[in-house]
Motif scaffolding. Structure first.
Motif, mmCIF file in Angstrom:
data_model
loop_
_atom_site.group_PDB
_atom_site.id
_atom_site.type_symbol
_atom_site.label_atom_id
_atom_site.label_comp_id
_atom_site.label_asym_id
_atom_site.label_seq_id
_atom_site.Cartn_x
_atom_site.Cartn_y
_atom_site.Cartn_z
ATOM 1 N N ARG A 94 0.869 -1.165 0.000
ATOM 2 C CA ARG A 94 0.000 0.000 0.000
ATOM 3 C C ARG A 94 0.913 1.223 0.000
ATOM 4 O O ARG A 94 1.900 1.272 0.717
ATOM 5 N N ARG A 95 0.571 2.208 -0.808
ATOM 6 C CA ARG A 95 1.366 3.430 -0.858
ATOM 7 C C ARG A 95 0.462 4.606 -0.523
ATOM 8 O O ARG A 95 -0.559 4.788 -1.172
ATOM 9 N N TRP B 281 4.211 6.903 2.482
ATOM 10 C CA TRP B 281 4.300 5.699 3.326
ATOM 11 C C TRP B 281 4.021 4.500 2.451
ATOM 12 O O TRP B 281 2.963 4.395 1.848
ATOM 13 N N THR B 282 4.991 3.609 2.342
ATOM 14 C CA THR B 282 4.841 2.397 1.533
ATOM 15 C C THR B 282 5.010 1.213 2.471
ATOM 16 O O THR B 282 6.048 1.089 3.120
ATOM 17 N N PRO C 130 3.469 -3.086 3.683
ATOM 18 C CA PRO C 130 2.642 -4.236 3.322
ATOM 19 C C PRO C 130 1.175 -3.904 3.592
ATOM 20 O O PRO C 130 0.844 -3.253 4.577
ATOM 21 N N ALA C 131 0.307 -4.355 2.697
ATOM 22 C CA ALA C 131 -1.096 -3.936 2.793
ATOM 23 C C ALA C 131 -1.805 -4.533 4.000
ATOM 24 O O ALA C 131 -2.598 -3.869 4.657
ATOM 25 N N ASN C 132 -1.529 -5.772 4.284
ATOM 26 C CA ASN C 132 -2.399 -6.463 5.240
ATOM 27 C C ASN C 132 -1.705 -7.089 6.427
ATOM 28 O O ASN C 132 -2.281 -7.936 7.094
ATOM 29 N N GLU C 133 -0.456 -6.687 6.673
ATOM 30 C CA GLU C 133 0.188 -7.254 7.852
ATOM 31 C C GLU C 133 1.230 -6.278 8.394
ATOM 32 O O GLU C 133 1.687 -5.382 7.675
ATOM 33 N N PRO C 134 1.592 -6.452 9.669
ATOM 34 C CA PRO C 134 2.597 -5.543 10.233
ATOM 35 C C PRO C 134 3.958 -5.751 9.578
ATOM 36 O O PRO C 134 4.248 -6.823 9.025
ATOM 37 N N ALA C 135 4.768 -4.717 9.634
ATOM 38 C CA ALA C 135 6.097 -4.792 9.036
ATOM 39 C C ALA C 135 7.094 -5.380 10.017
ATOM 40 O O ALA C 135 6.965 -5.223 11.232
ATOM 41 N N ALA D 172 10.925 -3.081 -1.012
ATOM 42 C CA ALA D 172 11.049 -3.358 0.424
ATOM 43 C C ALA D 172 9.701 -3.711 1.023
ATOM 44 O O ALA D 172 9.587 -4.620 1.854
ATOM 45 N N ALA D 173 8.667 -3.004 0.595
ATOM 46 C CA ALA D 173 7.333 -3.265 1.147
ATOM 47 C C ALA D 173 6.856 -4.655 0.757
ATOM 48 O O ALA D 173 6.087 -5.291 1.493
ATOM 49 N N ARG D 174 7.302 -5.125 -0.383
ATOM 50 C CA ARG D 174 6.914 -6.474 -0.809
ATOM 51 C C ARG D 174 7.473 -7.562 0.089
ATOM 52 O O ARG D 174 6.972 -8.684 0.101
ATOM 53 N N VAL D 175 8.560 -7.238 0.806
ATOM 54 C CA VAL D 175 9.167 -8.239 1.677
ATOM 55 C C VAL D 175 9.077 -7.811 3.141
ATOM 56 O O VAL D 175 9.998 -8.050 3.918
#
Lengths: 286, 83
Positions: A8-9, A28-29, A31-36, A64-67
């Motif tokens: 999510r961006r 802010w970039t 992960p859409a559905n879970e904590p980083a 980075a957000a993908r992982v």
């Protein structure tokens, strides 16, 4: 490594009390559905280097957000779409901005995911942004890690480059163009100069000239990444010397050079995919 | 690798020539012939050459005259590499 799907961006403005003297553009970039698992604050480069790096920075944030990383990018005071003209910016305001942005990033993640384990925090500085990151990280707790992209070790050299560009431009137009020494003297006398497209005040020039990577970072974790298009890529000798000094004072410093163009200064906007994958590896540890 | 090839590699990289720079010869004109070669590129080139080839260029030497042709640039670097 497992990817967390489309990130999510979000783009928003933040102002007082987080930031002084107007608002800052934030991206802010995450992960859409879970904590980083990792929280990264980006500290951008100076002037035109920042503009040329926008694409690479965005690509990195999305990767980075993908992982499992949440990334906060903030345009510092006087830069990009934030409040203030460039000539109103000061080094101290930038340092304050970086510290405030760090706190904002932590708070934003905690607000979204109040029961999640706190993520590992990174300050990701690029070029002059690496100087700002290394100087402001002292104010944050020792668990904050430093991620440096091709750092400028001495602001004085960087200022010299800016002055060289102006001097070269003048001399290429006519032989009586100002020398670097003459331009520096004008700055000393309080005059602001247009350098590489940006109005640099005497105060900013002084601050740049005085800025250098601190002699020690204490017991911190540091990842130092450089990019080289040379045939035998190696860390700049000055960088190795600083990394060793930091190690002697207790920091854990990992250095790496990847092949690629110096995208912050090339004529065309270019990508350095090896830097993106190296950054992914050092942050996620895999 | 020879000096000329190293210099051409740097030229090609900094000016984003996509490999075209590697085909330049000593006589190839640079300043005035390559639109990308402005004052910013001149200084970036000098800095990159300083870093890659371990030479030092003084501020007063940066006026573009070394960039007339590939040959003049290679000579400029060569004199400083041997000094």
């Amino acid at each position: 490594m497992a990817e967390t799907g489309l990130p999510r961006r979000e783009v928003f403005f933040a102002d007082s009390p987080t930031f002084e003297r107007g608002q800052r553009l934030c991206v802010w970039t995450a992960p859409a559905n879970e904590p980083a698992r990792n929280l990264i604050l980006h500290v951008h480069a100076f002037g035109d280097e920042m503009n040329k790096s926008r694409r690479m920075t965005a690509l990195q944030a999305i990767d980075a957000a993908r992982v499992g990383c949440a990334v906060l990018q903030v345009d510092l005071h006087g830069c990009g779409d934030s409040s203030g003209e460039f000539e109103e910016a000061t080094w101290d305001t930038w340092l304050a901005d970086v510290r405030s942005a760090a706190r904002l990033a932590v708070a934003r993640h905690a607000q979204r995911w109040p029961t999640a384990a706190p993520p590992t925090c990174w300050m990701w500085g690029h070029r002059v942004g690496a100087l700002l990151a290394a100087q402001s990280i002292k104010a944050l707790d020792p668990d904050w890690r430093l991620l440096l992209w091709h750092p400028v070790a001495q602001g004085k050299s960087f200022l010299q480059q800016l002055l060289r560009v102006r001097s070269a431009a003048e001399k290429m137009r006519n032989a009586s163009g100002a020398t670097v020494a003459q331009l520096r003297a004008r700055l000393h006398d309080g005059e602001a100069l247009d350098l590489a497209g940006y109005r640099v005040t005497a105060a900013m020039a002084d601050a740049l000239e005085a800025a250098s990577l601190p002699p020690t970072l204490g017991l911190r974790q540091v990842c130092w990444l450089e990019v080289s298009a040379g045939t035998e890529p190696s860390l700049l000798p000055a960088s190795s010397a600083i990394a060793d000094r930091w190690r002697q004072a207790g920091a854990h410093v990992m250095t790496r050079v990847v092949p690629g163009p110096a995208f912050w200064q090339t004529t065309e906007i270019e990508d350095a995919p090896a830097l993106i994958s190296a950054t992914r590896e050092v942050v996620t540890g895999s | 690798m020879n000096l000329q090839r190293e210099v051409l590699l740097v030229l090609d990289e900094v000016l984003s020539l996509g490999g075209r720079g590697l085909e330049f010869r000593r006589e190839t004109c640079l300043l005035g012939s390559i639109p990308e070669l402005d004052s910013m590129a001149v200084v970036t080139l000098i800095t990159t050459l300083e870093e890659r080839m371990g030479i030092t260029v003084s501020d007063d030497e940066i006026d573009g005259s070394a960039f007339a042709t590939v040959g003049s640039l290679v000579d400029f670097v060569s004199h400083r590499a041997n000094g």
